[in-house]
Scaffold this motif. Sequence first.
Motif, PDB file in Angstrom:
ATOM      1  N   GLU A   1     -11.072   1.010  -5.574  1.00  0.00           N
ATOM      2  CA  GLU A   1     -10.230  -0.043  -5.555  1.00  0.00           C
ATOM      3  C   GLU A   1      -9.145   0.082  -4.718  1.00  0.00           C
ATOM      4  OE1 GLU A   1      -8.346  -3.464  -8.677  1.00  0.00           O
ATOM      5  OE2 GLU A   1      -8.461  -1.261  -9.322  1.00  0.00           O
ATOM      6  N   ILE A   2      -8.837  -0.834  -3.906  1.00  0.00           N
ATOM      7  CA  ILE A   2      -7.745  -0.867  -2.938  1.00  0.00           C
ATOM      8  C   ILE A   2      -7.029  -2.045  -3.035  1.00  0.00           C
ATOM      9  CG2 ILE A   2      -8.861   0.539  -1.121  1.00  0.00           C
ATOM     10  CD1 ILE A   2      -9.055  -1.922   0.536  1.00  0.00           C
ATOM     11  N   ALA A   3      -5.587  -2.069  -2.546  1.00  0.00           N
ATOM     12  CA  ALA A   3      -4.464  -3.171  -2.703  1.00  0.00           C
ATOM     13  C   ALA A   3      -4.682  -3.783  -1.296  1.00  0.00           C
ATOM     14  CB  ALA A   3      -3.392  -2.643  -2.596  1.00  0.00           C
TER      15      ALA A   3
ATOM     16  N   GLY B   1       3.908   7.382  -1.913  1.00  0.00           N
ATOM     17  CA  GLY B   1       2.897   7.780  -2.801  1.00  0.00           C
ATOM     18  C   GLY B   1       1.345   6.998  -2.578  1.00  0.00           C
ATOM     19  N   ILE B   2       1.499   6.517  -1.351  1.00  0.00           N
ATOM     20  CA  ILE B   2       0.340   5.517  -1.313  1.00  0.00           C
ATOM     21  C   ILE B   2      -0.916   6.679  -0.856  1.00  0.00           C
ATOM     22  CG2 ILE B   2      -0.711   3.702  -0.033  1.00  0.00           C
ATOM     23  CD1 ILE B   2       1.994   2.498  -0.078  1.00  0.00           C
ATOM     24  N   GLU B   3      -2.276   6.265  -1.128  1.00  0.00           N
ATOM     25  CA  GLU B   3      -3.284   6.984  -0.704  1.00  0.00           C
ATOM     26  C   GLU B   3      -4.133   6.342   0.265  1.00  0.00           C
ATOM     27  OE1 GLU B   3      -7.637   8.915  -2.437  1.00  0.00           O
ATOM     28  OE2 GLU B   3      -6.135   7.898  -3.909  1.00  0.00           O
TER      29      GLU B   3
ATOM     30  N   ALA C   1       5.049  -2.995   4.590  1.00  0.00           N
ATOM     31  CA  ALA C   1       3.962  -4.122   4.162  1.00  0.00           C
ATOM     32  C   ALA C   1       2.935  -3.409   3.338  1.00  0.00           C
ATOM     33  CB  ALA C   1       3.260  -4.391   5.555  1.00  0.00           C
ATOM     34  N   LEU C   2       2.558  -2.347   3.454  1.00  0.00           N
ATOM     35  CA  LEU C   2       1.513  -1.689   2.590  1.00  0.00           C
ATOM     36  C   LEU C   2       2.102  -1.473   1.201  1.00  0.00           C
ATOM     37  CD1 LEU C   2      -0.356   0.582   5.158  1.00  0.00           C
ATOM     38  CD2 LEU C   2      -0.867  -1.677   4.424  1.00  0.00           C
ATOM     39  N   ARG C   3       3.565  -0.820   1.181  1.00  0.00           N
ATOM     40  CA  ARG C   3       4.131  -0.635  -0.166  1.00  0.00           C
ATOM     41  C   ARG C   3       3.847  -2.187  -1.097  1.00  0.00           C
ATOM     42  NH1 ARG C   3       7.665   3.083  -2.705  1.00  0.00           N
ATOM     43  NH2 ARG C   3       7.851   2.295  -4.630  1.00  0.00           N
ATOM     44  N   ILE C   4       4.419  -3.067  -0.331  1.00  0.00           N
ATOM     45  CA  ILE C   4       4.690  -4.378  -0.957  1.00  0.00           C
ATOM     46  C   ILE C   4       3.207  -4.819  -1.601  1.00  0.00           C
ATOM     47  CG2 ILE C   4       5.015  -6.690  -0.590  1.00  0.00           C
ATOM     48  CD1 ILE C   4       6.975  -5.926   1.379  1.00  0.00           C
ATOM     49  N   TRP C   5       2.184  -4.661  -0.787  1.00  0.00           N
ATOM     50  CA  TRP C   5       0.678  -5.000  -1.406  1.00  0.00           C
ATOM     51  C   TRP C   5       0.319  -4.248  -2.374  1.00  0.00           C
ATOM     52  CZ3 TRP C   5       1.267  -9.699  -0.295  1.00  0.00           C
ATOM     53  CH2 TRP C   5       1.372 -10.257   1.026  1.00  0.00           C
ATOM     54  N   CYS C   6       0.737  -2.819  -2.191  1.00  0.00           N
ATOM     55  CA  CYS C   6       0.245  -1.964  -3.300  1.00  0.00           C
ATOM     56  C   CYS C   6       0.900  -2.042  -4.630  1.00  0.00           C
ATOM     57  CB  CYS C   6       0.415  -0.498  -2.991  1.00  0.00           C
ATOM     58  SG  CYS C   6      -0.718   0.028  -1.701  1.00  0.00           S
ATOM     59  N   ASP C   7       2.557  -2.451  -4.602  1.00  0.00           N
ATOM     60  CA  ASP C   7       3.033  -2.679  -5.623  1.00  0.00           C
ATOM     61  C   ASP C   7       2.711  -4.123  -6.512  1.00  0.00           C
ATOM     62  OD1 ASP C   7       4.734  -0.364  -5.443  1.00  0.00           O
ATOM     63  OD2 ASP C   7       6.456  -1.399  -4.566  1.00  0.00           O
TER      64      ASP C   7
ATOM     65  N   LYS D   1      -0.099  -5.316  -6.557  1.00  0.00           N
ATOM     66  CA  LYS D   1      -1.497  -5.046  -7.227  1.00  0.00           C
ATOM     67  C   LYS D   1      -1.388  -4.035  -7.986  1.00  0.00           C
ATOM     68  CE  LYS D   1      -6.464  -5.469  -6.525  1.00  0.00           C
ATOM     69  NZ  LYS D   1      -7.424  -5.868  -5.440  1.00  0.00           N
ATOM     70  N   GLU D   2      -0.622  -3.196  -8.121  1.00  0.00           N
ATOM     71  CA  GLU D   2      -0.469  -1.939  -9.009  1.00  0.00           C
ATOM     72  C   GLU D   2      -1.583  -1.010  -8.725  1.00  0.00           C
ATOM     73  OE1 GLU D   2       0.118  -3.418 -13.032  1.00  0.00           O
ATOM     74  OE2 GLU D   2       2.149  -3.782 -12.636  1.00  0.00           O
ATOM     75  N   VAL D   3      -2.017  -0.993  -7.502  1.00  0.00           N
ATOM     76  CA  VAL D   3      -3.003   0.030  -6.879  1.00  0.00           C
ATOM     77  C   VAL D   3      -2.407   0.572  -5.832  1.00  0.00           C
ATOM     78  CG1 VAL D   3      -5.158   0.066  -5.834  1.00  0.00           C
ATOM     79  CG2 VAL D   3      -4.967  -1.368  -7.792  1.00  0.00           C
ATOM     80  N   GLN D   4      -2.220   2.043  -5.867  1.00  0.00           N
ATOM     81  CA  GLN D   4      -1.572   2.679  -4.639  1.00  0.00           C
ATOM     82  C   GLN D   4      -2.566   3.353  -3.825  1.00  0.00           C
ATOM     83  OE1 GLN D   4       2.066   2.645  -4.634  1.00  0.00           O
ATOM     84  NE2 GLN D   4       1.567   1.232  -6.313  1.00  0.00           N
ATOM     85  N   ARG D   5      -3.519   2.516  -3.394  1.00  0.00           N
ATOM     86  CA  ARG D   5      -4.405   3.017  -2.404  1.00  0.00           C
ATOM     87  C   ARG D   5      -4.591   1.757  -1.346  1.00  0.00           C
ATOM     88  NH1 ARG D   5      -6.908   4.822  -7.032  1.00  0.00           N
ATOM     89  NH2 ARG D   5      -8.026   2.867  -7.248  1.00  0.00           N
ATOM     90  N   VAL D   6      -4.772   2.183  -0.017  1.00  0.00           N
ATOM     91  CA  VAL D   6      -5.071   1.376   1.020  1.00  0.00           C
ATOM     92  C   VAL D   6      -6.134   1.842   1.802  1.00  0.00           C
ATOM     93  CG1 VAL D   6      -2.551   0.264   1.307  1.00  0.00           C
ATOM     94  CG2 VAL D   6      -3.219   2.178   2.618  1.00  0.00           C
ATOM     95  N   ALA D   7      -7.020   0.997   2.744  1.00  0.00           N
ATOM     96  CA  ALA D   7      -7.885   1.321   3.613  1.00  0.00           C
ATOM     97  C   ALA D   7      -7.835   1.324   4.931  1.00  0.00           C
ATOM     98  CB  ALA D   7      -9.194   0.806   3.308  1.00  0.00           C
ATOM     99  N   TYR D   8      -8.008   2.225   5.869  1.00  0.00           N
ATOM    100  CA  TYR D   8      -7.805   1.900   7.346  1.00  0.00           C
ATOM    101  C   TYR D   8      -8.456   2.977   8.135  1.00  0.00           C
ATOM    102  CZ  TYR D   8      -3.701   5.443   6.583  1.00  0.00           C
ATOM    103  OH  TYR D   8      -2.936   6.278   6.398  1.00  0.00           O
ATOM    104  N   HIS D   9      -8.619   2.822   9.272  1.00  0.00           N
ATOM    105  CA  HIS D   9      -9.348   3.526  10.323  1.00  0.00           C
ATOM    106  C   HIS D   9      -8.930   4.868  10.108  1.00  0.00           C
ATOM    107  CE1 HIS D   9     -11.219   4.817  14.061  1.00  0.00           C
ATOM    108  NE2 HIS D   9     -12.081   3.968  13.906  1.00  0.00           N
ATOM    109  N   PRO D  10      -9.838   6.071  10.276  1.00  0.00           N
ATOM    110  CA  PRO D  10      -9.411   7.472  10.396  1.00  0.00           C
ATOM    111  C   PRO D  10      -8.316   7.682  11.631  1.00  0.00           C
ATOM    112  CG  PRO D  10     -11.863   7.107  10.359  1.00  0.00           C
ATOM    113  CD  PRO D  10     -11.265   5.743  10.741  1.00  0.00           C
ATOM    114  N   LEU D  11      -8.430   6.935  12.900  1.00  0.00           N
ATOM    115  CA  LEU D  11      -7.476   7.003  13.778  1.00  0.00           C
ATOM    116  C   LEU D  11      -6.302   6.111  13.863  1.00  0.00           C
ATOM    117  CD1 LEU D  11      -9.616   7.934  16.843  1.00  0.00           C
ATOM    118  CD2 LEU D  11      -8.645   9.594  15.252  1.00  0.00           C
TER     119      LEU D  11
END
Length: 364
Positions: free
Chosen positions: A137-139, A113-115, A79-85, A87-97
């Motif tokens: 910026e995040i996807a 390769g997603i940060e 799911a996260l790969r699809i959204w990053c591709d 938007k062409e932004v290889q970053r997502v945000a989530y909780h530390p845990l």
Amino acid sequence: MGEKKLFEAYKNAEHPLQGHGKRDLNVLKEALEGFDGDLDSDIYGSGKIIEDFQQKMAESLGKEQAVFFPSGTMAQQIALRIWCDQKEVQRVAYHPLCHLEIHEEDGLKKLHGIEPILLADKDRVITLEDVVGLKEEIACLLLELPQREIGGQLPEYETLVAISQYCREKGIKVHLDGARLYEVLPYYGKSAAEICELFDSVYISFYKGFGGIAGAILAGDEAFTDESKVWKRRHGGDLISLYPYIISADYYFDQRVDKMEQYYEGAKELAAYLKGCEGIRTLPETPVSNMFHVFFHYPQKQIEAILIEVYEETGIGLTGYVKEVSENECVFEANIGDQYKTVTKENLEKMFTLLNEKLKKDHK
């Protein structure tokens, strides 16, 4: 050694309180009982068994389509790969845990390769202010409901709405780690579809609250789910047949989806019993789903010995483990399912009276 003895004592208790019961072969045998043995299996993601179930779950979640995956780990990374591709932004945000951060051996980074950008302090849920304060910026933003590693805490519904609206204004996709989504519906007083409306994609699990064998659903719009099927093939997730997982998922979903209120009420009742005992606190103080964390303000070895005695004297098992937090504190995760209702209130009260007596006696 005490850990092993506690696990054995819990396993041998006549009335264990956690979950739905033993995860043995009967879980599959019961699910298969009503099926004709001549029924065709699914084949590489196609066939009536898988397609009917996917449609059923899409409708329950209020999404255009749903795809069955063998694991949530696979589904969420995809799911996260699809959204990053997209938007062409290889970053997502989530909780530390977040599960992706602490349980998946850096799969998101190594395979895709997603940060990840870690949001919020680790002991609280993500707020709108955290999202607005993002510097990068995040996807996609991932939210987990409930946040398991901090006792199943939840943001208020109004916070979810505000975060969803903000992200849509900013072109950020929002993904729901809804492994335990159905378990939080009684607290929110909403349907699964109403919660999922705030998210662009959603994952749910079938072995946690529902007690199936394994498997997950990933849902979203048609373009998203079609692409997820391609990634599922790339990940080796298109097993020739997934029907044991699908049939058990479908069977136990139907068995338990309407019992979530019962489990939630049981969790609140159990937490109240626990908090009435010496040196015990719960997180959250009042549960917001069927799961919560229980802290003993005693050393781990001391609690293991006390619990074993209580199980042997009452036949009721509270937990199969306690994990050390510090020299004088330990914790376990409570998870309420079908088994909790098998014990009478009278016997529960006797068990907690005995536990409290032993804790007071050993308190220093």
